[in-house]
Design a protein around this motif. Structure first.
Motif, mmCIF file in Angstrom:
data_model
loop_
_atom_site.group_PDB
_atom_site.id
_atom_site.type_symbol
_atom_site.label_atom_id
_atom_site.label_comp_id
_atom_site.label_asym_id
_atom_site.label_seq_id
_atom_site.Cartn_x
_atom_site.Cartn_y
_atom_site.Cartn_z
ATOM 1 N N VAL A 455 0.837 -1.210 0.000
ATOM 2 C CA VAL A 455 0.000 0.000 0.000
ATOM 3 C C VAL A 455 0.864 1.250 0.000
ATOM 4 O O VAL A 455 0.692 2.156 -0.841
ATOM 5 C CB VAL A 455 -0.970 -0.009 1.201
ATOM 6 N N MET A 458 2.813 1.938 -3.201
ATOM 7 C CA MET A 458 1.932 2.292 -4.307
ATOM 8 C C MET A 458 1.445 3.737 -4.181
ATOM 9 O O MET A 458 1.370 4.470 -5.180
ATOM 10 C CB MET A 458 0.742 1.333 -4.371
ATOM 11 N N VAL A 459 1.148 4.144 -2.952
ATOM 12 C CA VAL A 459 0.735 5.534 -2.719
ATOM 13 C C VAL A 459 1.859 6.483 -3.127
ATOM 14 O O VAL A 459 1.625 7.533 -3.748
ATOM 15 C CB VAL A 459 0.337 5.748 -1.245
ATOM 16 N N ARG A 462 1.921 6.864 -6.902
ATOM 17 C CA ARG A 462 0.760 7.493 -7.534
ATOM 18 C C ARG A 462 0.220 8.676 -6.718
ATOM 19 O O ARG A 462 -0.918 9.106 -6.907
ATOM 20 C CB ARG A 462 -0.357 6.452 -7.696
ATOM 21 N N LYS A 463 1.050 9.209 -5.830
ATOM 22 C CA LYS A 463 0.605 10.308 -4.965
ATOM 23 C C LYS A 463 0.206 11.529 -5.783
ATOM 24 O O LYS A 463 -0.753 12.249 -5.448
ATOM 25 C CB LYS A 463 1.722 10.664 -3.982
ATOM 26 N N LEU A 467 -3.727 9.376 -5.161
ATOM 27 C CA LEU A 467 -4.039 8.041 -4.633
ATOM 28 C C LEU A 467 -3.892 8.039 -3.116
ATOM 29 O O LEU A 467 -2.876 8.466 -2.563
ATOM 30 C CB LEU A 467 -3.101 6.991 -5.250
ATOM 31 N N ALA A 472 -5.601 2.647 -2.689
ATOM 32 C CA ALA A 472 -4.524 1.735 -3.062
ATOM 33 C C ALA A 472 -4.853 0.305 -2.636
ATOM 34 O O ALA A 472 -4.671 -0.651 -3.410
ATOM 35 C CB ALA A 472 -3.207 2.184 -2.445
ATOM 36 N N GLN A 475 -7.409 -1.123 -4.947
ATOM 37 C CA GLN A 475 -6.852 -1.494 -6.254
ATOM 38 C C GLN A 475 -5.986 -2.746 -6.169
ATOM 39 O O GLN A 475 -5.938 -3.550 -7.113
ATOM 40 C CB GLN A 475 -6.039 -0.329 -6.826
#
Length: 698
Positions: A455, A458-459, A462-463, A467, A472, A475
């Motif tokens: 998590v 990924m954040v 895509r921050k 996101l 996250a 997804q």
């Protein structure tokens, strides 16, 4: 590297002696040859072991490295199961292993000889020639045949082997048994008749039948009859048999046949024959030996009379068979050279080599050959590279049955270390239904236990898109997204998906999390199409619906680089419905512009277009429609103008021609992610995993 496959036109053409004779001729011309036997056939016995005679004599006479040929039983099993490609792949693998053992200039390959029990073997020589990229040399037996009959044999095989991708280098006439004064006219007449049926075909040798080269030893007859040696055991190996003389009449009617090299076959109680034999030996006639039949030995009185003859080098055998059966058994002795008769084979090989004219072959050694990569060579190369890569590949569709089977195969063969994203119980259930066993080292990871750790990374990725951790986590419930994050974090080396997901489902997370390479303007794809005789590269058949001219140029360059990375020499055809300037329209102009852009960006590549598919792929059509093109008729990379054309073409070829397609392999991403067709077979998935592992090293 030059290679020649020696192919017989009948099952008694003298295949091994001619193959080894050609080997010696290359050796004598100061070239370094290798010898390769793809499929074992007849056996010879050597120290209670069975070994293919060609391999045995190559080892003993030439001291060359060899590899074991495929067992005939294994070949028959694979063919009966419809696995001809697997059989050819194994042959390619063995030749590749052999070539690593010693530096060489040429490879001599002994083809397979069909027989009445296995007529299907006749078809395999052409397949072997294609796969091993070898020129064919035909071996024709001219024994008791007319020039017309010999020419017809050659014409039949030339017709059967009429193939744009295989060249017949010439033919060797073997065992020509005509009178001395007729020998040269016979050979010339054969060549004339062959030339009248087709373009002239080189006669690479004419070998006159020499009975003395086919003589058995008394040792061979003793072994075959399981006979007892009464006298002359030390001469069994050196005594050669020219003729069998069966004493069916009195000695006075047969004594003129008691000549040098004759074996006299008679019962031991035939006193007249024994006396005549003894007199011949004492007079200096070097008979090959005597075989006493019916388990009868001469009487004591007769032995005393013939004793002086037994002081000579005369082997005497005793057999329990009667005279007729003894002669009949010996007449059916296998014609092959026994394993321990090295002198006979060495003499035969020298004799054949002396009667060959291989100057035309020598002129081509070391010259560039057909650069096409055969499907078996491609498959073998791909598997070897994947094994060497030893990469960890994640499979998000971890409980999908085909994917499970493919993962098992990859694990067992060491192609890649697969990671199945699925609940272990679900995978086990699938395995039980498929009646397969999961390898103990096959990695199965429960997605529910993994999501949380990805998590935060990924954040971070895509921050800028807003996101949040909650989004996250949601997804990451998609295993493709989870697998892509594992790749982004370097926990795995590649990802393969698409058996039950769309292309968009596979590529979108990669574009968002892996991103494209700095030099790549887009992500595209290629399929490796394993045609019957070569590997072609098709792009783009999976990703870009309507590429612009600039994008099409980039697809061409990416596809050419991918082809080269996997051993396919790139000759790029930009496909259109028009060749050259024969047509007009927006689509043709786009392909023209793309071709010009690609040439400007990469002048080192052979790229041409627009070309119609037939002009790109068929040499005769290419010469007619685009005579000045460096690509027409010999393209290896086909770049289609749009997804509609590319996808339709690849599926039509794949299904209609029963062609294995490997891919799609995605190009342009920072890390390897590959998409499967939802109709992918288990083999398709295995090959895509292998491709992905290799990409991870590049």
């Amino acid at each position: 590297m030059s290679a020649f496959i020696i192919v017989p036109t009948s099952n008694r053409a003298g295949l091994t002696s001619v193959s080894l004779g050609i080997l010696r001729a290359f050796e004598q011309s100061n070239n370094k040859p290798l010898f390769f036997k793809p499929i074992e056939q007849s056996y010879v016995t050597q120290l209670e072991q069975q070994i293919d005679p060609a391999v045995h004599f190559a080892q003993e006479l030439f001291h060359l490295p060899t590899v074991a040929p495929l067992a005939l039983s294994e070949v028959e099993m694979l063919i009966s199961q419809g696995k001809d490609d697997d059989m050819i792949e194994l042959v390619v693998q063995r030749l590749s292993e052999l070539r690593l053992q010693q530096a060489h200039d040429v490879v001599v390959i002994e083809g397979v000889s069909p027989d009445s029990d296995r007529p299907f073997l006749a078809d395999k020589n052409l397949a072997l020639a294609r796969a091993l990229q070898a020129e064919i040399i035909l071996v024709v037996s001219a024994y008791n045949a007319t020039a017309e009959q010999v020419a017809e044999q050659v014409a039949l095989y030339v017709h059967d082997y009429d193939d744009d991708h295989v060249r017949i280098a010439g033919f060797v006439l073997n065992s020509i048994n005509v009178a001395e004064q007729e020998f040269v006219p016979f050979v010339e007449e054969v060549s004339r008749r062959i030339a009248s049926n087709r373009a002239p075909l080189a006669c690479l040798g004419a070998v006159k039948y020499a009975a003395e080269k086919s003589m058995f030893r008394m040792k061979d007859m003793a072994r075959y009859l399981n006979a007892r040696v009464l006298h002359g055991a030390e001469f069994l190996d050196s005594s050669r048999v020219k003729e069998l003389v069966v004493a069916g009449r009195s000695a006075t009617h047969m004594v003129d046949r008691f000549k040098a090299g004759a074996v006299i076959i008679a019962s031991g109680d035939r006193e007249d024959v024994m006396m005549a034999t003894a007199l011949r030996v004492i007079s200096g006639t070097p008979l090959a030996g005597v075989i006493l039949t019916c388990n009868e030995i001469p009487s004591q009185n007769l032995q005393a009379l013939i004793a002086p003859a037994l002081k000579s080098e005369l082997p005497v055998l005793l057999t329990e068979h009667d005279t007729f059966n003894t002669a009949n058994i010996l007449s059916h002795m296998p014609s092959g050279v026994p394993a321990d008769d090295l002198s006979r084979m060495d003499s035969m090989v020298d004799y054949v080599a002396e009667n060959l004219q291989i100057n035309a072959l020598l002129q081509n050694l070391g010259q560039s050959k057909d650069v096409r990569l055969s499907p078996p060579a491609f498959r073998y190369r791909m598997m070897q590279l994947a094994r060497a890569a030893n990469k960890r590949i994640v499979l998000p569709e971890g409980s999908e049955p085909r994917t499970v089977q493919a993962a098992i195969i990859c694990q067992q063969k060491g192609i890649a270390r697969c990671v199945l994203l699925a609940k272990p119980a679900e995978v086990q259930e699938v395995a039980e239904k498929l009646n397969v066993t999961l390898p103990v080292d096959l990695e199965i990871l429960d997605p529910d236990l993994l999501r949380q750790q990805y998590v935060e990374p990924m954040v971070a990725l895509r921050k800028h898109k807003g996101l949040t951790p909650e989004l996250a986590l949601r997804q990451l419930e998609d295993t493709v997204v989870l697998g892509t994050m594992m790749l982004a974090q370097n926990d795995v080396d590649g990802l393969v998906s698409g058996a039950i997901h769309t292309t968009a489902n596979t590529i979108r997370p990669a574009l968002q999390l892996i991103k494209t390479k700095p030099e790549a303007s887009l992500v595209s794809s290629v399929f490796f199409m394993l045609m019957p005789d070569q590997v072609l590269v098709y792009g783009d058949c999976a990703v870009n619906p309507e590429p612009s001219a600039a994008e099409l140029a980039d697809i061409a360059i990416q596809s050419a680089d991918s082809a080269k990375a996997f051993g396919v020499e790139p000759k790029v055809a930009m496909i259109s419905y028009s060749t050259g300037t024969s047509g007009a329209g927006a689509e043709v102009e786009k392909v023209k512009e793309a071709t010009d852009l690609a040439k400007q960006k990469r002048p080192d590549l052979l790229i041409d277009g627009p070309l119609q598919y037939d002009a790109a792929s068929v040499l005769s059509v290419g010469r007619q429609k685009a005579p000045d093109s460096p690509v027409a008729g010999q393209a290896t990379v086909f770049v289609f103008p749009d997804l509609n054309t590319g996808n339709t073409t690849y599926k039509a070829v794949q299904r209609s021609a029963n062609v294995l397609s490997v891919g799609p392999m995605l190009q342009g991403l920072n890390k390897p992610v590959n998409d499967l067709s939802r109709g992918a077979l288990v083999d398709d998935i295995v090959y895509t995993i292998a491709l992905t592992a290799i990409q991870a090293t590049q």
